[in-house]
Scaffold this active site. Structure first.
Site, PDB file in Angstrom:
ATOM      1  CG  ASP A 101      -0.726   2.182   7.203  1.00 12.12           C
ATOM      2  OD1 ASP A 101      -1.126   2.164   6.025  1.00 12.12           O
ATOM      3  OD2 ASP A 101      -0.725   3.202   7.906  1.00 12.12           O
TER       4      ASP A 101
ATOM      5  CG  ASP B  79      -1.714   1.235   1.387  1.00 11.23           C
ATOM      6  OD1 ASP B  79      -2.413   1.584   0.420  1.00 11.23           O
ATOM      7  OD2 ASP B  79      -1.649   1.886   2.447  1.00 11.23           O
TER       8      ASP B  79
ATOM      9  CG  ASP C 197      -4.048  -1.178   3.595  1.00 14.00           C
ATOM     10  OD1 ASP C 197      -4.486  -0.964   2.454  1.00 14.00           O
ATOM     11  OD2 ASP C 197      -3.257  -0.424   4.182  1.00 14.00           O
TER      12      ASP C 197
END
Length: 622
Positions: A518, A325, A522
């Site tokens: 994080d 991410d 996600d």
């Protein structure tokens, strides 16, 4: 060394001393067999009584085939055949090997125990002007707790009074202390080094960082790896097989000799069978493989890398694709002023007008503008503020009409503006209807991201991919700066899952795809990937819960370190499997042929076990 280990050590020393005396006496004096048997029986029982008891309990409980049974049968058989010294020596060396193994396991457990020391015993709250120690479980969210120098922070919260230096090495593996001031968010498990601080709790103790970490570590041994399951199944069938093999060796050898017209030599063949039993004991495998994983997890935890089980440690070693991410993983996840362009005023003056106009807003963009303006300007200079949803803010500052916002606001006010060619959020400023310039606000790449990607490629990672919901214009420069191979931008959370599934379909069967994230959005992707890694320091509880590996300090360099730890651990596991099985097979063949005696059997059992265990604890060293 524990009390139990000390007792075993005393028994080993006593038995060894008596055994040496027995050998000296038997060498000097010609004793009758009963007297010699009674003499050697003393060191045998000193060192082996507990093995005989365990073997007996196993037979009673119908769990016959284990190492205690093998040792008991082999040594009792040797005694019955008149090999008194060898019987005592086998038991002595077996217990010595068990002590080595116990000490090695204890060393590995101490690494975990060091982490367990972060568990707080109490929390300080103020009642009637006095500090009272209460159970952390009793402290409610929003309570004020006081942490004195030298004490552990018991619950997550925000400092609302005092400043100090904190040591978070037990959480992150980072030995360097850091300064904490009012307004800073701090994690439970940190140690307060200097000043007294007051903390407003933001979580219950059961949901705080320290509780989550302890829960992860305590449950890590529950998820067994394929290698451990293989060894468990192997031992389940192997031990009975060698017992029946030993019986066949003891019976068939003499029977075949009799059929050939030769003397049966029952004693010799029974001794071969007993030697065969001692050699066959699977201690080296049964002990060293789980210990290798335990040591690997312990070594990783000391570096601030929490791996939830040996199955994940094993799988991580096969990682070949790493998907990231962007926000909070590759970048810091904190918006900052990164540029001021086309301004007609000084930088500081333009920032001051923008910060004053945004003084009443809590939007992240507003917060970054206010943070960049030092010292904070006097908000009393603002006489009126009007927020235009989706556009920006109009304000009167020092009697001047100031407009702060996006392209749409400038168009709404018919003010000509200049676009920015750099990626990020553009905040235009106009004063009294005249364009005064724009401020660029963007998410800044972490200083360690580029090095982290380089380390991953050194580890043999085939492809690195970045997924983000941001515009491609903002994502591409970040990916290029970090050295990431592939970028997919403007993705919704469900789009990220689809993209990960697409990447999963492209990889090989034995290759592992790892996703690193994080945020709460996600969590679905972390669950879908072969291995999910959560950035724990800033990560959401949902991400940490869904992940298989948690990095406590948000440093992406730890990803490569985690992979290296897992690969080192697996190398040790495979070394022990090949070494233990290889030596066993060679010695079993020699034992069956009558070439190997009981002393070689002791090496094949105890010696191999000690070597395998010592090799296993290397996984503790990162």
């Amino acid at each position: 060394m524990s009390r139990k280990q000390k007792k075993v050590l005393i028994r080993i020393i006593a038995a060894a001393a008596f055994l040496i005396i027995c050998y000296i006496v038997s060498y000097i004096c010609e004793l009758p067999k009963p007297a010699e048997a009674a003499m050697f029986l003393l060191p045998y029982l000193i060192i082996g009584y507990d093995i005989l008891i365990k073997a007996g309990k196993g037979i009673i409980n119908r769990q016959v085939f284990d190492e205690n049974f093998l040792m008991a049968v082999a040594t009792v058989g040797a005694l019955l055949l008149g090999e008194y010294g060898e019987a005592a020596a086998v038991m002595l060396f077996y217990q010595t090997g068990e002590l080595f193994q116990s000490i090695a396991v204890g060393k590995s457990r101490r690494s975990i125990s060091a982490l367990m020391d972060i568990r707080p015993d109490y929390a300080n709250i103020e009642e009637d002007g006095k500090l009272v120690q209460v159970d952390p479980d009793e402290v409610e969210v929003g309570s004020i707790i006081i942490v004195k120098p030298g004490e552990k922070v018991p619950i997550d919260g925000i400092i609302c009074g005092g400043s100090t230096t904190l040591d978070a090495s037990a959480l992150t593996g980072e030995s360097l202390p850091f300064e904490a001031e009012p307004g800073d968010e701090i994690k439970s498990g940190s140690i307060n080094l200097t000043g007294l601080i007051k903390i407003r709790t933001t979580k219950e103790f059961g949901e705080s960082t320290v509780s989550k970490i302890l829960e992860l570590v305590e449950n890590s041994t529950a998820k067994k790896s394929k290698s451990e399951n293989f060894i468990s199944r192997f031992a389940r069938y192997y031990t009975p097989a060698v017992c029946y093999g030993a019986i066949a060796l003891a019976v068939l050898g003499p029977v075949v000799r009799m059929l050939m017209g030769l003397a049966p030599e029952w004693g010799s063949w029974i001794m071969r069978a007993l030697t065969f039993l001692v050699i066959s004991c699977p201690c080296a495998l049964v002990i060293s493989i789980p210990l290798s994983f335990f040591a690997g997890i312990g070594g990783a935890s000391s570096e601030g890398i929490l791996i939830k089980g040996s199955s994940y440690l094993e799988k991580l070693s096969a990682a070949r694709y790493v998907v990231f991410d962007k926000t909070g993983t590759i970048t810091r996840g904190v918006f900052e002023v990164t540029g001021i362009h086309h301004n007609t005023l000084e930088n500081e003056k333009l920032l001051e007008y923008a910060a004053l106009a945004e003084s009443g807003s809590n939007h992240p963009i507003s917060q970054s503008l206010k943070a960049a303006c030092k010292p904070s300007p006097d908000a009393s200079r603002v006489s009126s503020i009007e927020e235009i949803s989706g556009h920006g803010i109009k304000a009167v500052i020092d009697g001047k009409n100031v407009a702060v916002g996006n392209d749409r606001l400038m168009k709404l006010l018919n003010i000509d503006f200049i676009s920015c060619h750099k990626p990020g959020t553009i905040v235009h400023i106009a004063i009294d209807g005249e364009y005064a310039g724009h401020i660029l606000i963007s998410d800044v790449i972490k200083s360690t991201s580029a090095k982290a990607i380089a380390e991953l490629k050194k580890c043999g990672i085939k492809k690195t991919v970045m997924l983000t919901g941001d515009a491609e214009k903002a994502a591409l420069p970040i990916a290029e700066e970090a050295g990431i191979d592939e970028v997919h931008a403007e993705l919704l959370p469900e789009d990220k899952v689809k993209k990960v599934e697409e990447l999963l379909s492209q990889k090989g069967d034995k290759e592992v795809l790892t996703f690193v994230g994080d945020g709460i959005n996600d969590a679905p992707v972390l669950s879908r990937a072969d291995i999910g890694i959560a950035m724990g320091g800033l990560g959401s509880d949902a991400a940490i819960e869904a992940a298989d590996v948690v990095l406590m300090d948000d440093n992406p360099e730890k990803i490569a370190k985690a992979i290296k730890i897992s690969r080192k651990c697996m190398r040790i596991v495979y070394q022990n499997i090949v070494f233990a099985i290889g030596i066993k097979l060679i010695c079993l063949a020699l034992g069956a042929l009558g070439i190997a005696n009981m002393w070689l059997a002791i090496f094949a059992d105890v010696g191999v076990m000690v070597i395998a265990v010592l090799n296993a604890i290397r996984a503790l060293r990162v």
